[in-house]
Design a protein around this motif. Sequence first.
Motif, PDB file in Angstrom:
ATOM      1  N   ARG B 426       0.817  -1.206   0.000  1.00 61.02           N
ATOM      2  CA  ARG B 426       0.000   0.000   0.000  1.00 61.02           C
ATOM      3  C   ARG B 426       0.860   1.269   0.000  1.00 61.02           C
ATOM      4  N   VAL B 427       1.919   1.234   0.783  1.00 61.66           N
ATOM      5  CA  VAL B 427       2.781   2.411   0.876  1.00 61.66           C
ATOM      6  C   VAL B 427       3.421   2.731  -0.474  1.00 61.66           C
ATOM      7  N   VAL B 428       3.777   1.695  -1.232  1.00 63.52           N
ATOM      8  CA  VAL B 428       4.559   1.945  -2.439  1.00 63.52           C
ATOM      9  C   VAL B 428       3.731   1.897  -3.717  1.00 63.52           C
ATOM     10  N   ILE B 429       2.396   1.944  -3.608  1.00 67.25           N
ATOM     11  CA  ILE B 429       1.578   1.940  -4.828  1.00 67.25           C
ATOM     12  C   ILE B 429       2.003   3.050  -5.796  1.00 67.25           C
ATOM     13  N   PRO B 430       2.185   4.293  -5.334  1.00 68.96           N
ATOM     14  CA  PRO B 430       2.580   5.338  -6.298  1.00 68.96           C
ATOM     15  C   PRO B 430       3.880   4.986  -7.018  1.00 68.96           C
ATOM     16  N   ALA B 431       4.862   4.492  -6.277  1.00 67.74           N
ATOM     17  CA  ALA B 431       6.142   4.155  -6.910  1.00 67.74           C
ATOM     18  C   ALA B 431       5.979   3.002  -7.889  1.00 67.74           C
ATOM     19  N   ILE B 432       5.185   1.998  -7.500  1.00 64.52           N
ATOM     20  CA  ILE B 432       5.019   0.831  -8.359  1.00 64.52           C
ATOM     21  C   ILE B 432       4.299   1.227  -9.646  1.00 64.52           C
ATOM     22  N   VAL B 433       3.252   2.039  -9.512  1.00 64.52           N
ATOM     23  CA  VAL B 433       2.518   2.440 -10.719  1.00 64.52           C
ATOM     24  C   VAL B 433       3.418   3.262 -11.627  1.00 64.52           C
ATOM     25  N   GLY B 434       4.235   4.123 -11.028  1.00 64.37           N
ATOM     26  CA  GLY B 434       5.193   4.876 -11.831  1.00 64.37           C
ATOM     27  C   GLY B 434       6.097   3.941 -12.603  1.00 64.37           C
ATOM     28  N   GLN B 435       6.562   2.903 -11.928  1.00 63.06           N
ATOM     29  CA  GLN B 435       7.437   1.937 -12.590  1.00 63.06           C
ATOM     30  C   GLN B 435       6.707   1.204 -13.705  1.00 63.06           C
ATOM     31  N   PHE B 436       5.442   0.859 -13.460  1.00 60.13           N
ATOM     32  CA  PHE B 436       4.697   0.102 -14.469  1.00 60.13           C
ATOM     33  C   PHE B 436       4.390   0.947 -15.701  1.00 60.13           C
ATOM     34  N   THR B 437       4.097   2.254 -15.510  1.00 60.08           N
ATOM     35  CA  THR B 437       3.897   3.085 -16.702  1.00 60.08           C
ATOM     36  C   THR B 437       5.202   3.142 -17.485  1.00 60.08           C
ATOM     37  N   GLY B 438       6.314   3.220 -16.769  1.00 57.64           N
ATOM     38  CA  GLY B 438       7.608   3.203 -17.448  1.00 57.64           C
ATOM     39  C   GLY B 438       7.795   1.924 -18.240  1.00 57.64           C
ATOM     40  N   LEU B 439       7.414   0.812 -17.633  1.00 62.21           N
ATOM     41  CA  LEU B 439       7.555  -0.485 -18.300  1.00 62.21           C
ATOM     42  C   LEU B 439       6.691  -0.537 -19.561  1.00 62.21           C
ATOM     43  N   PHE B 440       5.460  -0.029 -19.451  1.00 58.68           N
ATOM     44  CA  PHE B 440       4.536   0.004 -20.586  1.00 58.68           C
ATOM     45  C   PHE B 440       5.173   0.746 -21.756  1.00 58.68           C
ATOM     46  N   LYS B 441       5.812   1.866 -21.456  1.00 55.88           N
ATOM     47  CA  LYS B 441       6.418   2.644 -22.540  1.00 55.88           C
ATOM     48  C   LYS B 441       7.716   2.014 -23.024  1.00 55.88           C
ATOM     49  N   ASP B 442       8.421   1.323 -22.105  1.00 54.42           N
ATOM     50  CA  ASP B 442       9.675   0.672 -22.506  1.00 54.42           C
ATOM     51  C   ASP B 442       9.459  -0.487 -23.467  1.00 54.42           C
ATOM     52  N   THR B 443       8.206  -0.978 -23.574  1.00 59.51           N
ATOM     53  CA  THR B 443       7.980  -2.089 -24.501  1.00 59.51           C
ATOM     54  C   THR B 443       8.321  -1.688 -25.929  1.00 59.51           C
ATOM     55  N   THR B 444       8.415  -0.368 -26.200  1.00 58.41           N
ATOM     56  CA  THR B 444       8.790   0.057 -27.552  1.00 58.41           C
ATOM     57  C   THR B 444      10.166  -0.471 -27.948  1.00 58.41           C
ATOM     58  N   LEU B 445      11.001  -0.760 -26.933  1.00 54.33           N
ATOM     59  CA  LEU B 445      12.341  -1.268 -27.246  1.00 54.33           C
ATOM     60  C   LEU B 445      12.281  -2.615 -27.965  1.00 54.33           C
ATOM     61  N   ILE B 446      11.151  -3.296 -27.805  1.00 52.36           N
ATOM     62  CA  ILE B 446      11.029  -4.611 -28.422  1.00 52.36           C
ATOM     63  C   ILE B 446      11.104  -4.501 -29.939  1.00 52.36           C
ATOM     64  N   ALA B 447      10.700  -3.344 -30.470  1.00 49.54           N
ATOM     65  CA  ALA B 447      10.793  -3.146 -31.917  1.00 49.54           C
ATOM     66  C   ALA B 447      12.234  -3.333 -32.387  1.00 49.54           C
ATOM     67  N   ILE B 448      13.195  -2.981 -31.521  1.00 51.44           N
ATOM     68  CA  ILE B 448      14.594  -3.060 -31.936  1.00 51.44           C
ATOM     69  C   ILE B 448      15.051  -4.504 -32.067  1.00 51.44           C
ATOM     70  N   VAL B 449      14.507  -5.401 -31.229  1.00 47.10           N
ATOM     71  CA  VAL B 449      14.958  -6.784 -31.321  1.00 47.10           C
ATOM     72  C   VAL B 449      14.108  -7.602 -32.292  1.00 47.10           C
ATOM     73  N   GLY B 450      13.265  -6.945 -33.073  1.00 46.41           N
ATOM     74  CA  GLY B 450      12.686  -7.644 -34.211  1.00 46.41           C
ATOM     75  C   GLY B 450      11.250  -8.096 -34.095  1.00 46.41           C
ATOM     76  N   LEU B 451      10.612  -7.884 -32.927  1.00 46.00           N
ATOM     77  CA  LEU B 451       9.186  -8.187 -32.876  1.00 46.00           C
ATOM     78  C   LEU B 451       8.440  -6.924 -33.294  1.00 46.00           C
ATOM     79  N   ILE B 452       7.359  -7.111 -34.067  1.00 47.81           N
ATOM     80  CA  ILE B 452       6.671  -5.945 -34.620  1.00 47.81           C
ATOM     81  C   ILE B 452       5.572  -5.530 -33.659  1.00 47.81           C
ATOM     82  N   GLU B 453       5.906  -4.738 -32.651  1.00 52.40           N
ATOM     83  CA  GLU B 453       4.856  -4.202 -31.798  1.00 52.40           C
ATOM     84  C   GLU B 453       4.475  -2.829 -32.330  1.00 52.40           C
ATOM     85  N   LEU B 454       3.804  -2.033 -31.514  1.00 49.31           N
ATOM     86  CA  LEU B 454       3.236  -0.769 -31.991  1.00 49.31           C
ATOM     87  C   LEU B 454       4.266   0.080 -32.750  1.00 49.31           C
ATOM     88  N   LEU B 455       5.423   0.294 -32.145  1.00 50.77           N
ATOM     89  CA  LEU B 455       6.435   1.132 -32.796  1.00 50.77           C
ATOM     90  C   LEU B 455       6.938   0.463 -34.073  1.00 50.77           C
TER      91      LEU B 455
END
Lengths: 265, 505
Positions: B426-455
């Motif tokens: 409960r205490v770290v929900i803000p930090a965890i959600v911040g991390q998860f939004t970061g993770l969501f956006k970091d999935t764009t890196l997958i385009a570099i290793v050859g899987l065709i995601e959004l980017l």
Amino acid sequence: MTEMTEMTENVMNNEVDLLPAEDVIICNNVHKWYGDFEALRGISLTVKKGEVIVILGPSGSGKSTFIRCINRLEEHQEGTIVVNGTLLNYDVRNIAEIRREVGMVFQQFNLFPHLTVMENVTLAPIHVRKWSRDHAEEAAMKWLTRVGIPEQAEKYPGQLSGGQQQRVAIARALTMEPEIMLFDEPTSALDPEMISEVLDVMRDLAKSGYTILAVTHEMGFARTVADRIIFMDYGKIVEENTPNEFFNNPRHERTKLFLSQILAH
Amino acid sequence: MTAWYQNLQTKVMPEREIHFDFSQFVNENITRSWALTLWLIILTYLTFQVTFQQFSESPIVTAFVVVLWLVTVAITVFNEITRHHNSWTFWLKNNLYSSITNVELSLLLVLLIIAAVRGFFGYAITRASFTPDPEAAAANLAQFEQPGANWGAVLDNMRNLMVFRYPHDETWRIWATVIYVGILLIVSAVIFSQERFRGTWTRRILTIIWVLTPLITFGLLLGVGRPSGVMNPDVVWGGLLLTLIIAVFAIVASFPLGVLLALGRRSKIPGVPAWLTYGVAILLTAYFLYTATLPQLEKDTDFWRQIISFWPLIILFIAIAFQRTFNGNVVAAFSTLYIEVIRGVPLITVLFMSIILFPILLPKGTEVLSTWRVMVAAAMFAAAYLAENVRGGLQAIPKGQYEAADALGLKTFRKYWLIILPQAIRVVIPAIVGQFTGLFKDTTLIAIVGLIELLGVANLISAQPDWLGVRREPYIFLMVIYFVGSWIMVSSSRRMERNLGVGER
């Protein structure tokens, strides 16, 4: 170890039947170190069933450490502690057995802030004693009524006053139906007008036959309720006496000094 | 004797007096230091430039803004020097016109914002083309001197952006998943937020359904039950679908792993005794010194090679470090090592390792699909960061909570499950959600290793013959999608915090 009594030897040899039934806590030559600092220097104490013992002493004298050793919140390094016929050692089952039979009330209440009062009180009976929820809630309601706050059951601890929180903590310990209650300065964190409501509950418990070990600075409580008073200093028991003798006729110089200081102000 | 306040009441406000000393004003606000004077000169010059330029761009709006600015500044200044503010000049004085710099900046920024908004609307709407037909789009855009956005590229490729190569006749599986999750979310929002469902069977069944949901959705999306068998995710998953699958999997899977790592790093279990560690280390070192170092020393005469042949001594150093730092606690040592190694490596490296290095380590003939490898890599990466967040939460829990749980006789598992973790997380929900939004956006890196995601899809669009070179529009579309996704996560976390009473206690 040479001072070990016959009784504790019996327990160590698992001859528990020979133990006199009325001795619920037997401490023999208990030592505890924090690093190089020796917090307890050979405490020996036997508590009979139904006895109310108040432990007094200046701060840093090891009173809290001692009663926290009895349910293994602190670990003693030397000597034996036997609670209700169970030897307190590294055996996890023994520790669990003892903790089930010993209730504890803390200075800072230590209620679980994310649970309601009812959940706080029923948690241990449901998960440790394996009672049904209905049975646990019934017992919880009984104890909440006894400590005088049945109407607060659905509130969260943060919504209660200090005195009410401490009474919830007492009910939480009592719902586990312990034989022994440990009080670690239960009134030290309370506003003056809330102290009496907690002391009343403790007095009530003392009358109904619980074995109580209490560390407190409430001299009035010690004088009127205690069967025996233990005075500790520098990790040792300096004086052990009835309240009457202790307050009116202290034997040791250290006790006299302590009493003169607290009674003078 | 009259009370003092009666005297105050009789003191009627006189005519407005002017309290203004020109030389003092100039001294305090302009010539106080040469840097201030210089700055004001530059700022004034910039403001004039921008104002004149905007006048030529759109005279009416600019004139309106400038006149409004002049009037409000004049009234505020007048009220200030007569010490007679009303509520809105008081607000203006405090917020917009508190100094000469701020007076000028207010005008400058308003003009620039208006210019930016007008520019964006001109690009995105007024001068844009919305037809998915490439030829019509080219004709549309040719009318303008400065052609705007070619949204046709996005509209024409909407299916590619969403699901990429997912088979057309299996599209119902996507819709089924969306509807299933949507209904589940709505039902749980009702049931989990209401106090009267606490501890009821409804809630337990819903929890079980949630636990099964990953399996159900994976089965649906993989095409379980098709006559021709399960589809290959490397081929059929792509676009937003792949982005969401990877992000959600990484978030869900990293959570238990991260919590375990956090607990592991703090674990105080009795470790391997020192004599055992050192004994094994000494035996191993001796064995390797005898079997590897001795022959090497005889064979080689080169000094440096002889030095290197003493490598078994490293075992001893590792043993000493392990005993000194972790007291022989294997769990804590493993967790700490895992967390620090992963945190010391960029995500892209972890992804490359999972794509390039991992297949080499597998025995011949076995193969793990790239999609699975990337999903696991992302989850393992996220777990290390999550573990540190959760550890922070664990450290915030007072010692008394552990003691109270112990004193009640709760065993370790129940103590953490019922008392410590609910509070710590409960205490770290803000930090965890911040991390998860970061993770969501970091999935764009997958385009570099050859899987065709959004980017990856967005990059492909500009290579299509129909939409050759159209880059900005797909990227803007991506920006909107990522913004909306992150915003949903952040706002739902805020609601969750409110429901759980985080920070209230």
